[in-house]
Motif scaffolding. Structure first.
Motif, PDB file in Angstrom:
ATOM      1  N   GLN A 158       0.828  -1.209   0.000  1.00 40.38           N
ATOM      2  CA  GLN A 158       0.000   0.000   0.000  1.00 40.38           C
ATOM      3  C   GLN A 158       0.861   1.257   0.000  1.00 40.38           C
ATOM      4  OE1 GLN A 158      -2.185  -1.998   3.343  1.00 40.38           O
ATOM      5  NE2 GLN A 158      -3.831  -0.682   2.626  1.00 40.38           N
ATOM      6  N   ALA A 159       2.071   1.127   0.526  1.00 46.38           N
ATOM      7  CA  ALA A 159       3.033   2.230   0.501  1.00 46.38           C
ATOM      8  C   ALA A 159       4.433   1.646   0.369  1.00 46.38           C
ATOM      9  CB  ALA A 159       2.922   3.085   1.753  1.00 46.38           C
ATOM     10  N   PHE A 160       5.306   2.394  -0.286  1.00 45.90           N
ATOM     11  CA  PHE A 160       6.661   1.944  -0.592  1.00 45.90           C
ATOM     12  C   PHE A 160       7.587   3.105  -0.273  1.00 45.90           C
ATOM     13  CE2 PHE A 160      10.231   1.228  -3.512  1.00 45.90           C
ATOM     14  CZ  PHE A 160      10.429  -0.148  -3.446  1.00 45.90           C
ATOM     15  N   VAL A 161       8.489   2.911   0.686  1.00 46.20           N
ATOM     16  CA  VAL A 161       9.363   3.982   1.155  1.00 46.20           C
ATOM     17  C   VAL A 161      10.818   3.613   0.881  1.00 46.20           C
ATOM     18  CG1 VAL A 161      10.132   5.327   3.158  1.00 46.20           C
ATOM     19  CG2 VAL A 161       7.720   4.637   2.956  1.00 46.20           C
ATOM     20  N   LEU A 162      11.544   4.518   0.247  1.00 43.77           N
ATOM     21  CA  LEU A 162      12.980   4.362   0.008  1.00 43.77           C
ATOM     22  C   LEU A 162      13.746   5.265   0.960  1.00 43.77           C
ATOM     23  CD1 LEU A 162      13.180   4.549  -3.883  1.00 43.77           C
ATOM     24  CD2 LEU A 162      13.940   2.609  -2.523  1.00 43.77           C
ATOM     25  N   THR A 163      14.786   4.729   1.598  1.00 37.24           N
ATOM     26  CA  THR A 163      15.628   5.560   2.455  1.00 37.24           C
ATOM     27  C   THR A 163      17.039   4.991   2.451  1.00 37.24           C
ATOM     28  OG1 THR A 163      15.686   6.706   4.590  1.00 37.24           O
ATOM     29  CG2 THR A 163      15.200   4.334   4.649  1.00 37.24           C
ATOM     30  N   LEU A 207       3.245   9.840   6.877  1.00 41.55           N
ATOM     31  CA  LEU A 207       2.578  10.255   5.644  1.00 41.55           C
ATOM     32  C   LEU A 207       1.840   9.100   4.981  1.00 41.55           C
ATOM     33  CD1 LEU A 207       5.284  12.584   4.058  1.00 41.55           C
ATOM     34  CD2 LEU A 207       3.006  13.281   4.829  1.00 41.55           C
ATOM     35  N   CYS A 208       2.275   7.876   5.259  1.00 42.92           N
ATOM     36  CA  CYS A 208       1.636   6.694   4.678  1.00 42.92           C
ATOM     37  C   CYS A 208       0.399   6.244   5.442  1.00 42.92           C
ATOM     38  CB  CYS A 208       2.627   5.519   4.673  1.00 42.92           C
ATOM     39  SG  CYS A 208       4.064   5.727   3.625  1.00 42.92           S
ATOM     40  N   ALA A 209       0.209   6.750   6.661  1.00 44.64           N
ATOM     41  CA  ALA A 209      -0.790   6.177   7.559  1.00 44.64           C
ATOM     42  C   ALA A 209      -2.198   6.202   6.969  1.00 44.64           C
ATOM     43  CB  ALA A 209      -0.753   6.901   8.902  1.00 44.64           C
ATOM     44  N   ASP A 210      -2.618   7.334   6.425  1.00 45.75           N
ATOM     45  CA  ASP A 210      -3.978   7.421   5.893  1.00 45.75           C
ATOM     46  C   ASP A 210      -4.152   6.520   4.674  1.00 45.75           C
ATOM     47  OD1 ASP A 210      -4.623   9.195   7.861  1.00 45.75           O
ATOM     48  OD2 ASP A 210      -4.985  10.911   6.536  1.00 45.75           O
ATOM     49  N   THR A 211      -3.132   6.426   3.843  1.00 44.29           N
ATOM     50  CA  THR A 211      -3.201   5.556   2.663  1.00 44.29           C
ATOM     51  C   THR A 211      -3.327   4.095   3.070  1.00 44.29           C
ATOM     52  OG1 THR A 211      -2.024   7.067   1.197  1.00 44.29           O
ATOM     53  CG2 THR A 211      -1.894   4.728   0.657  1.00 44.29           C
ATOM     54  N   VAL A 212      -2.535   3.683   4.049  1.00 42.04           N
ATOM     55  CA  VAL A 212      -2.576   2.293   4.511  1.00 42.04           C
ATOM     56  C   VAL A 212      -3.926   1.971   5.155  1.00 42.04           C
ATOM     57  CG1 VAL A 212      -1.538   0.661   6.143  1.00 42.04           C
ATOM     58  CG2 VAL A 212      -0.078   2.123   4.735  1.00 42.04           C
ATOM     59  N   ALA A 213      -4.521   2.958   5.812  1.00 38.70           N
ATOM     60  CA  ALA A 213      -5.813   2.746   6.466  1.00 38.70           C
ATOM     61  C   ALA A 213      -6.983   2.742   5.493  1.00 38.70           C
ATOM     62  CB  ALA A 213      -6.028   3.825   7.533  1.00 38.70           C
ATOM     63  N   ALA A 214      -6.784   3.265   4.296  1.00 38.79           N
ATOM     64  CA  ALA A 214      -7.866   3.379   3.317  1.00 38.79           C
ATOM     65  C   ALA A 214      -8.069   2.059   2.561  1.00 38.79           C
ATOM     66  CB  ALA A 214      -7.547   4.494   2.326  1.00 38.79           C
ATOM     67  N   LYS A 215      -9.194   1.954   1.897  1.00 36.53           N
ATOM     68  CA  LYS A 215      -9.402   0.827   0.996  1.00 36.53           C
ATOM     69  C   LYS A 215      -8.406   0.960  -0.167  1.00 36.53           C
ATOM     70  CE  LYS A 215     -14.356   0.326   1.919  1.00 36.53           C
ATOM     71  NZ  LYS A 215     -15.723   0.364   1.333  1.00 36.53           N
ATOM     72  N   PRO A 216      -7.708  -0.132  -0.500  1.00 37.06           N
ATOM     73  CA  PRO A 216      -6.684  -0.039  -1.552  1.00 37.06           C
ATOM     74  C   PRO A 216      -7.205   0.520  -2.870  1.00 37.06           C
ATOM     75  CG  PRO A 216      -6.469  -2.109  -0.369  1.00 37.06           C
ATOM     76  CD  PRO A 216      -7.723  -1.468   0.135  1.00 37.06           C
ATOM     77  N   GLU A 217      -8.434   0.162  -3.235  1.00 37.89           N
ATOM     78  CA  GLU A 217      -8.956   0.641  -4.512  1.00 37.89           C
ATOM     79  C   GLU A 217      -9.225   2.145  -4.487  1.00 37.89           C
ATOM     80  OE1 GLU A 217     -12.549  -1.153  -2.278  1.00 37.89           O
ATOM     81  OE2 GLU A 217     -10.404  -1.555  -2.507  1.00 37.89           O
ATOM     82  N   ILE A 218      -9.549   2.673  -3.300  1.00 39.69           N
ATOM     83  CA  ILE A 218      -9.765   4.120  -3.182  1.00 39.69           C
ATOM     84  C   ILE A 218      -8.424   4.854  -3.265  1.00 39.69           C
ATOM     85  CG2 ILE A 218     -10.573   5.975  -1.684  1.00 39.69           C
ATOM     86  CD1 ILE A 218     -12.821   4.337  -2.944  1.00 39.69           C
ATOM     87  N   ALA A 219      -7.453   4.351  -2.520  1.00 33.74           N
ATOM     88  CA  ALA A 219      -6.114   4.969  -2.549  1.00 33.74           C
ATOM     89  C   ALA A 219      -5.545   4.953  -3.961  1.00 33.74           C
ATOM     90  CB  ALA A 219      -5.189   4.265  -1.572  1.00 33.74           C
ATOM     91  N   LYS A 220      -5.645   3.796  -4.632  1.00 29.24           N
ATOM     92  CA  LYS A 220      -5.124   3.695  -6.005  1.00 29.24           C
ATOM     93  C   LYS A 220      -5.923   4.615  -6.940  1.00 29.24           C
ATOM     94  CE  LYS A 220      -4.014   0.526  -9.767  1.00 29.24           C
ATOM     95  NZ  LYS A 220      -4.611   1.388 -10.791  1.00 29.24           N
ATOM     96  N   MET A 259      -6.042   9.403 -10.371  1.00 31.39           N
ATOM     97  CA  MET A 259      -6.624  10.705 -10.700  1.00 31.39           C
ATOM     98  C   MET A 259      -5.569  11.811 -10.660  1.00 31.39           C
ATOM     99  SD  MET A 259     -10.165  10.294  -8.513  1.00 31.39           S
ATOM    100  CE  MET A 259     -10.923  11.866  -8.948  1.00 31.39           C
ATOM    101  N   CYS A 260      -4.659  11.733  -9.690  1.00 38.07           N
ATOM    102  CA  CYS A 260      -3.599  12.746  -9.581  1.00 38.07           C
ATOM    103  C   CYS A 260      -2.634  12.659 -10.761  1.00 38.07           C
ATOM    104  CB  CYS A 260      -2.825  12.568  -8.278  1.00 38.07           C
ATOM    105  SG  CYS A 260      -3.762  12.969  -6.781  1.00 38.07           S
ATOM    106  N   GLN A 261      -2.492  11.474 -11.314  1.00 38.02           N
ATOM    107  CA  GLN A 261      -1.570  11.278 -12.435  1.00 38.02           C
ATOM    108  C   GLN A 261      -2.265  11.386 -13.784  1.00 38.02           C
ATOM    109  OE1 GLN A 261       1.588   8.355 -10.078  1.00 38.02           O
ATOM    110  NE2 GLN A 261       0.128   7.436 -11.458  1.00 38.02           N
ATOM    111  N   GLY A 262      -3.553  11.684 -13.753  1.00 34.26           N
ATOM    112  CA  GLY A 262      -4.272  11.848 -15.000  1.00 34.26           C
ATOM    113  C   GLY A 262      -4.603  10.551 -15.693  1.00 34.26           C
TER     114      GLY A 262
END
Length: 203
Positions: free
Chosen positions: A43-48, A181-194, A199-202
């Motif tokens: 659901q989230a991918f973090v690089l560090t 920053l990932c918390a709300d995305t992880v808590a959301a339904k995956p299809e909604i987050a995606k 939509m943000c990427q057009g």
């Protein structure tokens, strides 16, 4: 030298070669690409990175031996760009050279105050990877992209923030900030987050 931690729906990928400024070998880049390609369910991918530098780019010995022009860089950045989950580059320090590609492919970039950003590929006699100037131009415009790639400028975090190269400067723990920053995305339904990401990427 590449560490993967799965924390719920968050995949945290850490470059751990601090004694060499987290410079990247072919083996490391291949492993990073394989992880990104396998992260379709994340659901989230973090690089560090570990230490005071996110990555100094290609290992110089391997760069001279052909790594600088390898397609593994495009394989990695493309895999990150295609991920359906939220992708964040949690920049624990300076980001240089070809390593910028994986950060540019992320949805957002956050950085510590002392981070610097530069891409001295022209001085080393190479072209940047094809997608890097395109992604950088989309973020900061063509003139500022040329400032970095052709003017050879080293951009400090406040200026990078004003350019739009990074999205936030973090005074505390940058990895903790990324996880928050990932918390709300992880808590959301995956299809909604995606759906929102599309939509943000057009898409």
């Amino acid at each position: 030298m590449i560490e993967l931690q799965k924390d719920g729906g968050i995949w945290i990928v850490k470059i751990n070669r601090p004694e060499k400024a987290n410079s990247l070998t072919l083996a490391m880049l291949t492993e990073l690409a394989e992880i990104a390609e396998s992260a379709q369910e994340a659901q989230a991918f973090v690089l560090t990175g570990e230490g005071r530098v996110f990555s100094a780019g290609a290992d110089l010995d391997e760069a001279r031996a052909g790594l600088a022009v390898s397609d593994v860089w495009e394989r990695l950045s493309g895999a990150i760009a295609r991920l359906p989950g939220l992708t964040i580059a949690a920049l624990n320090g300076t980001l240089a050279g070809g390593a910028m590609g994986m950060a540019l492919a992320c949805d957002m970039r956050i950085a510590v105050p002392g981070a610097k950003f530069f891409y001295p590929v022209m001085k080393l006699g190479f072209l940047p990877q094809p997608s890097d100037p395109k992604r950088m131009t989309a973020l900061i415009g063509p003139a500022r992209t040329k400032l970095i790639l052709m003017g050879g400028q080293k951009i400090e975090a406040p200026e990078a923030l004003s350019f739009g190269l990074i999205d936030r400067i973090i005074e505390g723990d940058v990895l903790e900030a990324a996880q928050a920053l990932c918390a709300d995305t992880v808590a959301a339904k995956p299809e909604i987050a995606k759906g929102i990401k599309d939509m943000c990427q057009g898409a």
